[in-house]
Design a protein around this motif. Sequence first.
Motif: not given
Length: 185
Positions: A67-87
């Motif tokens: 949103t335009a409220l502030g400079d810290f990405k307020f309101g941004m929504l991210v969907v993910f399918d991220d890899p998880i590794t042992a190292d």
Amino acid sequence: MMKLTVEKYRFMILFIILVIISQSALASRNSMRHREPCKRLQLYYHDILFRGTDAANATSAKVANQTALGDFKFGMLVVFDDPITADNHLLSPPVARAQGFYFYNKKDDYNAWFAYTLVFNSTQHKGTISIMGADLMAEESRDFSVVGGTGDFFMTRGIVTIQTDTFEGAYYFRLKMDIKLFECY
């Protein structure tokens, strides 16, 4: 004779009350004692935000703009399918996938809220661990709650302590996850 019976009755009631109180005191003392985790995992979470041209490498995408409220990405929504590794190497074989979302929820500083599931499908582990919590990014380490699981992690509960291991601007970050499970079935 009647008076003796009443006194016995009172004594028996008093005795039962004392037993109940002592048992509840013992139970509360045992529940407050520090316990060791029944299972512990240390894993690395890798997130590569889609920039518009890197679809083959991206593991997350912005689905709602800030949103335009502030400079810290307020309101941004991210969907993910991220890899998880042992190292901590991005190109290491994944041991799980983190599938879920995070959104930025503070307008005067960087702060996000995560909800995701670690999906395991390997020879070592099968099942899921469900995790959620506030990512107070200014803190060196943050705790998320483990709120359940399936398979090898059926109905588990615990804490995930995360630390930012590295980040490259807004497009790549790696979190070190120390997963401590306290309820294992």
